[in-house]
Design a protein around this motif. Sequence first.
Motif, PDB file in Angstrom:
ATOM      1  N   PHE A  83      27.797 -36.255 -32.865  1.00  0.00           N
ATOM      2  CA  PHE A  83      26.711 -35.156 -32.132  1.00  0.00           C
ATOM      3  C   PHE A  83      25.941 -34.764 -33.449  1.00  0.00           C
ATOM      4  CE2 PHE A  83      30.612 -34.169 -29.606  1.00  0.00           C
ATOM      5  CZ  PHE A  83      30.156 -34.114 -28.379  1.00  0.00           C
ATOM      6  N   GLU A  84      24.621 -34.592 -32.930  1.00  0.00           N
ATOM      7  CA  GLU A  84      23.548 -34.096 -33.870  1.00  0.00           C
ATOM      8  C   GLU A  84      23.515 -32.783 -33.771  1.00  0.00           C
ATOM      9  OE1 GLU A  84      19.950 -36.272 -33.104  1.00  0.00           O
ATOM     10  OE2 GLU A  84      20.671 -38.116 -32.896  1.00  0.00           O
ATOM     11  N   VAL A  85      23.300 -32.063 -34.715  1.00  0.00           N
ATOM     12  CA  VAL A  85      23.250 -30.611 -34.568  1.00  0.00           C
ATOM     13  C   VAL A  85      21.659 -30.184 -34.631  1.00  0.00           C
ATOM     14  CG1 VAL A  85      23.704 -28.304 -35.885  1.00  0.00           C
ATOM     15  CG2 VAL A  85      25.244 -30.104 -36.178  1.00  0.00           C
ATOM     16  N   ILE A  86      21.198 -29.442 -33.690  1.00  0.00           N
ATOM     17  CA  ILE A  86      19.873 -29.032 -33.430  1.00  0.00           C
ATOM     18  C   ILE A  86      19.808 -27.619 -33.511  1.00  0.00           C
ATOM     19  CG2 ILE A  86      17.992 -29.059 -31.932  1.00  0.00           C
ATOM     20  CD1 ILE A  86      18.933 -31.546 -30.595  1.00  0.00           C
ATOM     21  N   SER A  87      18.959 -27.009 -34.465  1.00  0.00           N
ATOM     22  CA  SER A  87      19.140 -25.480 -34.772  1.00  0.00           C
ATOM     23  C   SER A  87      18.248 -25.135 -33.720  1.00  0.00           C
ATOM     24  CB  SER A  87      18.565 -25.529 -36.133  1.00  0.00           C
ATOM     25  OG  SER A  87      18.518 -23.857 -36.127  1.00  0.00           O
ATOM     26  N   THR A  88      18.670 -24.066 -32.728  1.00  0.00           N
ATOM     27  CA  THR A  88      17.643 -23.512 -31.541  1.00  0.00           C
ATOM     28  C   THR A  88      17.545 -21.825 -31.802  1.00  0.00           C
ATOM     29  OG1 THR A  88      19.560 -23.776 -30.110  1.00  0.00           O
ATOM     30  CG2 THR A  88      17.942 -25.534 -30.290  1.00  0.00           C
ATOM     31  N   PRO A  89      17.403 -21.180 -32.731  1.00  0.00           N
ATOM     32  CA  PRO A  89      17.370 -19.820 -33.114  1.00  0.00           C
ATOM     33  C   PRO A  89      16.618 -19.156 -31.731  1.00  0.00           C
ATOM     34  CG  PRO A  89      16.213 -20.783 -34.875  1.00  0.00           C
ATOM     35  CD  PRO A  89      16.790 -21.904 -34.281  1.00  0.00           C
ATOM     36  N   GLY A  90      16.943 -18.096 -31.322  1.00  0.00           N
ATOM     37  CA  GLY A  90      16.325 -17.283 -30.239  1.00  0.00           C
ATOM     38  C   GLY A  90      17.245 -16.326 -29.519  1.00  0.00           C
ATOM     39  N   HIS A  91      18.062 -16.975 -28.977  1.00  0.00           N
ATOM     40  CA  HIS A  91      19.205 -16.078 -28.264  1.00  0.00           C
ATOM     41  C   HIS A  91      20.115 -15.621 -29.163  1.00  0.00           C
ATOM     42  CE1 HIS A  91      22.238 -14.860 -25.294  1.00  0.00           C
ATOM     43  NE2 HIS A  91      23.091 -15.340 -25.991  1.00  0.00           N
ATOM     44  N   ALA A  92      20.421 -16.114 -30.341  1.00  0.00           N
ATOM     45  CA  ALA A  92      21.044 -15.561 -31.560  1.00  0.00           C
ATOM     46  C   ALA A  92      20.512 -16.460 -32.804  1.00  0.00           C
ATOM     47  CB  ALA A  92      22.495 -16.109 -31.221  1.00  0.00           C
ATOM     48  N   PRO A  93      20.690 -15.834 -33.990  1.00  0.00           N
ATOM     49  CA  PRO A  93      20.004 -16.479 -34.886  1.00  0.00           C
ATOM     50  C   PRO A  93      20.421 -17.859 -35.151  1.00  0.00           C
ATOM     51  CG  PRO A  93      21.121 -14.484 -35.836  1.00  0.00           C
ATOM     52  CD  PRO A  93      21.103 -14.533 -34.219  1.00  0.00           C
ATOM     53  N   GLY A  94      21.743 -17.935 -35.056  1.00  0.00           N
ATOM     54  CA  GLY A  94      22.427 -19.364 -35.482  1.00  0.00           C
ATOM     55  C   GLY A  94      22.740 -20.113 -34.223  1.00  0.00           C
ATOM     56  N   ALA A  95      22.160 -19.984 -33.454  1.00  0.00           N
ATOM     57  CA  ALA A  95      22.151 -20.659 -31.897  1.00  0.00           C
ATOM     58  C   ALA A  95      22.061 -22.354 -32.523  1.00  0.00           C
ATOM     59  CB  ALA A  95      21.421 -20.515 -31.118  1.00  0.00           C
ATOM     60  N   VAL A  96      22.799 -22.976 -32.137  1.00  0.00           N
ATOM     61  CA  VAL A  96      22.545 -24.479 -32.116  1.00  0.00           C
ATOM     62  C   VAL A  96      23.047 -25.113 -30.791  1.00  0.00           C
ATOM     63  CG1 VAL A  96      23.088 -24.474 -34.716  1.00  0.00           C
ATOM     64  CG2 VAL A  96      24.934 -25.187 -33.193  1.00  0.00           C
ATOM     65  N   CYS A  97      22.507 -26.444 -30.843  1.00  0.00           N
ATOM     66  CA  CYS A  97      22.911 -27.316 -29.650  1.00  0.00           C
ATOM     67  C   CYS A  97      23.457 -28.682 -30.337  1.00  0.00           C
ATOM     68  CB  CYS A  97      21.632 -27.777 -28.742  1.00  0.00           C
ATOM     69  SG  CYS A  97      20.796 -26.281 -27.831  1.00  0.00           S
ATOM     70  N   TYR A  98      24.265 -29.418 -29.553  1.00  0.00           N
ATOM     71  CA  TYR A  98      24.917 -30.474 -30.084  1.00  0.00           C
ATOM     72  C   TYR A  98      24.780 -31.764 -29.132  1.00  0.00           C
ATOM     73  CZ  TYR A  98      27.769 -27.252 -32.809  1.00  0.00           C
ATOM     74  OH  TYR A  98      28.150 -26.118 -33.561  1.00  0.00           O
ATOM     75  N   LEU A  99      24.196 -32.648 -29.677  1.00  0.00           N
ATOM     76  CA  LEU A  99      23.477 -33.763 -28.843  1.00  0.00           C
ATOM     77  C   LEU A  99      24.064 -35.098 -29.278  1.00  0.00           C
ATOM     78  CD1 LEU A  99      21.388 -35.341 -27.062  1.00  0.00           C
ATOM     79  CD2 LEU A  99      20.088 -35.171 -28.929  1.00  0.00           C
ATOM     80  N   ASP A 100      24.570 -35.907 -28.344  1.00  0.00           N
ATOM     81  CA  ASP A 100      24.900 -37.122 -28.343  1.00  0.00           C
ATOM     82  C   ASP A 100      24.066 -38.093 -27.671  1.00  0.00           C
ATOM     83  OD1 ASP A 100      26.251 -39.671 -27.833  1.00  0.00           O
ATOM     84  OD2 ASP A 100      28.192 -38.863 -28.790  1.00  0.00           O
ATOM     85  N   ARG A 101      23.140 -38.664 -28.471  1.00  0.00           N
ATOM     86  CA  ARG A 101      22.130 -39.528 -27.973  1.00  0.00           C
ATOM     87  C   ARG A 101      22.553 -40.765 -27.217  1.00  0.00           C
ATOM     88  NH1 ARG A 101      16.917 -38.134 -29.624  1.00  0.00           N
ATOM     89  NH2 ARG A 101      17.058 -36.777 -31.684  1.00  0.00           N
ATOM     90  N   GLU A 102      23.700 -41.447 -27.657  1.00  0.00           N
ATOM     91  CA  GLU A 102      24.167 -42.668 -26.895  1.00  0.00           C
ATOM     92  C   GLU A 102      24.922 -42.189 -25.462  1.00  0.00           C
ATOM     93  OE1 GLU A 102      27.699 -45.969 -27.526  1.00  0.00           O
ATOM     94  OE2 GLU A 102      26.930 -44.563 -29.348  1.00  0.00           O
ATOM     95  N   GLU A 103      25.368 -40.996 -25.440  1.00  0.00           N
ATOM     96  CA  GLU A 103      26.213 -40.585 -24.268  1.00  0.00           C
ATOM     97  C   GLU A 103      25.241 -39.758 -23.294  1.00  0.00           C
ATOM     98  OE1 GLU A 103      29.265 -41.106 -22.922  1.00  0.00           O
ATOM     99  OE2 GLU A 103      29.826 -42.385 -24.623  1.00  0.00           O
ATOM    100  N   LYS A 104      24.055 -39.442 -23.884  1.00  0.00           N
ATOM    101  CA  LYS A 104      22.880 -38.609 -23.143  1.00  0.00           C
ATOM    102  C   LYS A 104      23.631 -37.495 -22.884  1.00  0.00           C
ATOM    103  CE  LYS A 104      19.877 -42.510 -21.963  1.00  0.00           C
ATOM    104  NZ  LYS A 104      19.182 -43.142 -20.773  1.00  0.00           N
ATOM    105  N   LEU A 105      24.174 -36.628 -23.760  1.00  0.00           N
ATOM    106  CA  LEU A 105      24.928 -35.693 -23.460  1.00  0.00           C
ATOM    107  C   LEU A 105      24.592 -34.465 -24.559  1.00  0.00           C
ATOM    108  CD1 LEU A 105      27.774 -34.032 -22.501  1.00  0.00           C
ATOM    109  CD2 LEU A 105      28.800 -35.437 -24.241  1.00  0.00           C
ATOM    110  N   MET A 106      24.633 -33.236 -24.199  1.00  0.00           N
ATOM    111  CA  MET A 106      24.186 -32.033 -24.975  1.00  0.00           C
ATOM    112  C   MET A 106      25.023 -30.668 -24.518  1.00  0.00           C
ATOM    113  SD  MET A 106      20.480 -31.143 -26.653  1.00  0.00           S
ATOM    114  CE  MET A 106      19.578 -30.870 -24.960  1.00  0.00           C
ATOM    115  N   PHE A 107      25.189 -30.172 -25.496  1.00  0.00           N
ATOM    116  CA  PHE A 107      25.729 -28.705 -25.106  1.00  0.00           C
ATOM    117  C   PHE A 107      24.754 -27.743 -25.874  1.00  0.00           C
ATOM    118  CE2 PHE A 107      29.503 -31.542 -25.535  1.00  0.00           C
ATOM    119  CZ  PHE A 107      30.031 -31.235 -24.349  1.00  0.00           C
ATOM    120  N   THR A 108      24.236 -26.751 -24.946  1.00  0.00           N
ATOM    121  CA  THR A 108      23.277 -25.810 -25.144  1.00  0.00           C
ATOM    122  C   THR A 108      23.640 -24.692 -25.358  1.00  0.00           C
ATOM    123  OG1 THR A 108      22.630 -25.882 -22.943  1.00  0.00           O
ATOM    124  CG2 THR A 108      21.542 -27.480 -24.283  1.00  0.00           C
TER     125      THR A 108
END
Length: 234
Positions: A127-152
């Motif tokens: 899982f690649e950690v993608i920092s996505t602040p906005g909804h919360a200051p430390g919001a992150v998404c977890y992306l597995d490129r091989e599986e083409k799967l992400m938790f947002t």
Amino acid sequence: MAQIKQFSFNIFQERAMLAWKEGPACVVIDPGFYSPEEEREFFAFIEENGLKPEAVLLTHAHFDHIFGVKKVQERFGIPVYMDPEEEPSFIYNREMIGRLGLSVPDTDFSYTPAREGQTIAAAGFSFEVISTPGHAPGAVCYLDREEKLMFTGDTLFAGTIGRTDLLNSDYDQEILSIMNKLIVLDPDIRFYPGHGPSSTIGHERTNNPFLEPFNEPEETFDPDAEPVMINGLD
């Protein structure tokens, strides 16, 4: 191929999840179970399917996503990943819980920092950690490129985006996070948000009304078309 089990927990219908490949190793995402019945449902599924959690991934630390974190960590002795920028959400949780009449989540758990660009290897995932602040200051998404799967988490949903009327939320940050880091990803990536159904990046890119004008179709240039007249002037 990855398998995903989604639960709908607490009064906010938060999507706690389990993800695994061949098994038995799995990862836990945002365990928000609240009532004793929800707790039993969560652990019973793990036991009945012979799963062995290896890590907890927190997309952010709002109370509806972390009610069960302490119990999961105590039971399995596994690391919890969270962006350190989310610690202020612990204070926000205590303030909000008092208004809602709910029990304050136990935040006395240890966590491993999850930061932009970091890769978390667990249960066969990368899982690649993608920092996505906005909804919360430390919001992150977890992306597995091989599986083409992400938790947002609560950053991007099917047909909408995370609310930004909360303490420490920022609408402009959220839009930049989504536009610059998520919508530009492979359109085939299926993402699982913290509430509601899953979707794909490609579908949201062209259908999510909150991402206009990004999703407006581009006009095709026709060199033979008549010039458009505006107020009688060309």
